[in-house]
Design a protein around this motif. Structure first.
Motif, PDB file in Angstrom:
ATOM      1  N   GLY A  36       0.810  -1.220   0.000  1.00 12.87           N
ATOM      2  CA  GLY A  36       0.000   0.000   0.000  1.00 12.87           C
ATOM      3  C   GLY A  36       0.841   1.268   0.000  1.00 12.87           C
TER       4      GLY A  36
ATOM      5  N   VAL B  65       9.354  -1.894   4.799  1.00 15.05           N
ATOM      6  CA  VAL B  65       8.770  -0.606   5.187  1.00 15.05           C
ATOM      7  C   VAL B  65       7.318  -0.835   5.600  1.00 15.05           C
TER       8      VAL B  65
ATOM      9  N   GLY C 185       4.168  -2.058  11.291  1.00 11.27           N
ATOM     10  CA  GLY C 185       5.096  -3.144  11.634  1.00 11.27           C
ATOM     11  C   GLY C 185       4.368  -4.457  11.866  1.00 11.27           C
TER      12      GLY C 185
ATOM     13  N   ALA D  79      -6.476   5.904   6.457  1.00 12.35           N
ATOM     14  CA  ALA D  79      -5.634   6.332   5.339  1.00 12.35           C
ATOM     15  C   ALA D  79      -4.321   6.907   5.875  1.00 12.35           C
TER      16      ALA D  79
ATOM     17  N   LYS E   6      -4.971   7.427  -2.197  1.00 13.23           N
ATOM     18  CA  LYS E   6      -5.647   8.194  -1.145  1.00 13.23           C
ATOM     19  C   LYS E   6      -7.024   8.623  -1.622  1.00 13.23           C
TER      20      LYS E   6
ATOM     21  N   GLU F 194      -9.458   5.548  -1.864  1.00 14.56           N
ATOM     22  CA  GLU F 194      -9.826   4.849  -0.634  1.00 14.56           C
ATOM     23  C   GLU F 194     -10.768   5.650   0.250  1.00 14.56           C
TER      24      GLU F 194
END
Ligand code: F6R
Length: 606
Positions: free
Chosen positions: A301, A345, A349, A398, A483, A486
């Motif tokens: 994403g 990245v 996490g 977002a 962005k 979504e």
């Protein structure tokens, strides 16, 4: 993908459990429930839909208890219904369980338990857990032993909390899903994420995979996989409760967009020294990456777009780098060896696809590095090293401020990599450090002067929205489109500016505004040609550009102006304008901006 809260201590737990769930709604919000241990046994209320449904039910004040577990769900097994909402119970209703993650072997376990006479009332994988604990109890095991034995047979990733009637304790564990303990005054919390209990305590214990914790009003005990008591350090987090509130903004997303100057200041603080002309990356001194000759960046994403941004910066500066969708990398990893560095990245996490990519090379001699926002997240434990983006908590589904912080962190990291690998420096391409240091102020100026709102209103109702850019502005085109789609649910697509004429141009009409991102560098001329191509088909063009891109500004139908900066960083500023366009368009359309349909903040399933 769900959120767990637990509260144990003096006084009534209901309000604090609900408050915790509210702060975790970003993890999932299709149903919610709580279970309490009280003088009549284990009481449960759970409801399909947003947390409000549960809150209305609890407003009658019928439920009390000082020990409780709560859950907000994002379905993986079974649709969002009252029956499938957590907590789940055993046959007697004396054991209640909440769970985040996936039990991979639940079908076999369910069949075995059903063959033994257990009756299931939901379609979830979770329900096997209370029944497993129940069979342990039937065999005479203590609640803790029964819990531990149930966990031993589970396969998959999970964080689990359970209460057992007659026992003033909560039992919990984690394996591949997050679970943190909060230590307050005469009370304890467990949650999938710190914001759940941050208003009550800033003292946290990061539990490790395999830990089993027993929490009582008097204290808690952590034992490891072998059942030995272990000490886990108590750490203090520096997020204030206001950090997780909306602070007067209508939406978390807008608040987080406006937090970017602060977030970026934190990101670069102490890392860029324009006087000594070097970067300081904590645990990664000069020479750390000297033996590396290839970089793989893996992410999903928005984080993929940050990874692509870094790829562009690295390759432009002579480092062999490639970015990959982590979900693809996990099943078909490209060749990698001792001289490859894999950089994962991820804001949270906890993204399952990204963790799977890292796991796909575990046990090999490939070095791994996490770039994340969340200290103590699964990714940090699974990678050889971590660099934190220091953006602070992000609640809006977002990703906004974390993209900017990711790009700046990766830019600093890129400088270290370029120096270690090639002996050159991005700084030598002209005032890169100065541009990095100026970025928080540049973003602030942009936010103060942006005309994104009126522009979003002007183009509302278009057939589709296209975004184009090249080099480091290409991932920004993709991010601008992501962005937009979504949170507005409108059709939006991002393209490399060069790609448009190879097919997508067929979609371009006077009803499809094209947002063209200009870096202010040498690549502007070619992007300008692409702008003329779409204008010739009648499409209105919005240039997202600084005054250095004078020709583009004159050619475009509308302009979103960004401050002048180093060309490789223009994309960060352009992206902030595009975040605002998406936000205002979605707001005009009355969308659920912080919780767009079908999406969740952290995707912990592959
Ligand atoms: C989009 C968005 C998602 C995440 C993606 C990865 O606004 O937020 O596309 O970027 O799910 O999440 P992290 O960065 O937590 O790995």
């Amino acid at each position: 993908m769900c959120g767990i809260t637990v509260r144990v201590g003096d006084g009534d737990a209901v309000a604090e459990l609900l408050g915790g769930l509210e702060n975790l709604e970003y993890r999932g919000y299709d149903s919610a429930g709580i279970a309490l241990q009280n003088d009549v046994g284990v009481s449960i209320v759970k409801r399909e839909g947003r947390l409000d449904h549960l809150r209305e039910e609890l407003d009658s004040g019928s439920l009390h208890g000082s020990i409780g577990i709560g859950h907000t769900r994002w379905s993986t097994h079974g649709p969002p219904t009252d029956e499938n909402a957590h907590p789940h119970t055993d046959c007697t209703g004396e054991i209640a369980v909440v769970h985040n993650g996936i039990i991979e072997n639940y079908r076999e376990l369910r069949e075995e338990l059903q063959a033994d006479g257990h009756v299931f009332t939901s379609e979830t994988d979770t329900e096997v857990i209370p029944h497993l604990i129940e069979s342990g109890r039937e065999e005479g095991l203590s609640p803790e032993r029964a819990f531990r034995r149930a966990v031993d047979v589970l396969e998959g990733s999970y964080a689990i909390a359970a209460i057992v009637d007659g026992t003033d304790a909560v039992f919990a564990t984690r394996q591949g899903s997050p679970l943190v303990l909060g230590r307050g005054a005469q009370k304890y919390f467990l949650a999938s994420d710190i914001p759940a209990f941050l208003e009550h305590t800033d003292e946290v214990v990061y539990l490790k995979d395999g830990d089993v914790v027993r929490v009582e009003t008097e204290g808690y005990t952590v034992t490891n996989v072998d059942g030995e008591v272990v000490t886990r350090e108590v750490e203090r987090v520096d997020w204030s409760p206001e950090d997780v509130g909306k602070a007067g903004y209508d939406h978390y997303m807008l608040k987080e967009i406006h937090e970017q100057p602060t977030a970026l200041r934190q990101t670069v603080r102490g890392r860029v020294d324009s006087l000594s002309n070097d970067v300081d990356l904590e645990a990664f001194p000069p020479g750390t990456f000297s033996g590396i000759d290839r970089i793989h960046l893996v992410a999903m994403g928005t984080s993929t777009h940050a990874a692509m941004y870094a790829e562009s910066l690295l390759t432009e500066n002579g480092v062999d780098a490639g970015s990959y969708l982590a979900g693809e990398y996990a099943t078909a990893p490209p060749p990698a060896g001792p001289c490859t560095l894999v950089i994962a990245v991820s804001q949270s996490g906890e993204t399952a696809d990204t963790l799977a990519a890292v796991r796909s090379i575990q046990g090999t001699d490939v070095r791994t590095l996490a770039v994340t926002n969340v200290v103590g997240s699964s990714l940090t434990r699974e990678c050889d090293g971590s660099v934190f983006i220091r953006a602070g908590p992000e609640i809006g589904v977002a990703a906004t401020k974390t993209f900017s912080s990711q790009v700046l962190t990766l830019s600093v990291l890129a400088e270290r990599l370029v120096r270690d690998i090639t002996g050159h420096s991005i700084e030598n391409t002209g005032s890169f450090f100065e541009a990095l240091s100026r970025m928080p102020g540049d973003v602030q100026r942009l936010l103060d002067d942006s005309s994104a709102r009126s522009l979003a209103e002007k183009y509302l109702g278009s057939d589709a929205y296209f975004f184009i850019g090249r080099n480091s502005c290409y991932p920004v085109a993709l991010e601008g489109a992501l962005k937009f789609k979504e949170i507005t649910y409108e059709h939006a697509e991002g393209f490399a500016a060069s790609e448009l004429k190879h097919g997508p141009l067929a979609l371009v009409t006077s009803e499809t505004p094209v947002f063209a991102i200009f870096s202010g560098g040498d690549d502007d001329t070619k992007t300008l040609s692409n702008v003329k191509e779409v204008q010739a088909r009648g499409a209105p063009v919005v240039a997202v550009a600084s005054n250095s891109s004078r020709e583009a500004i004159e050619q475009a139908d509308d302009v979103l102006l960004i401050p002048d900066t180093h060309p490789v960083l223009s994309g960060v500023l352009a992206n902030v304008q595009l975040q605002l366009v998406a936000y205002h368009a979605a707001n005009e359309l009355g969308r659920a901006i912080d919780k767009p349909r079908n999406l969740a903040k952290s995707v912990t399933v592959e």
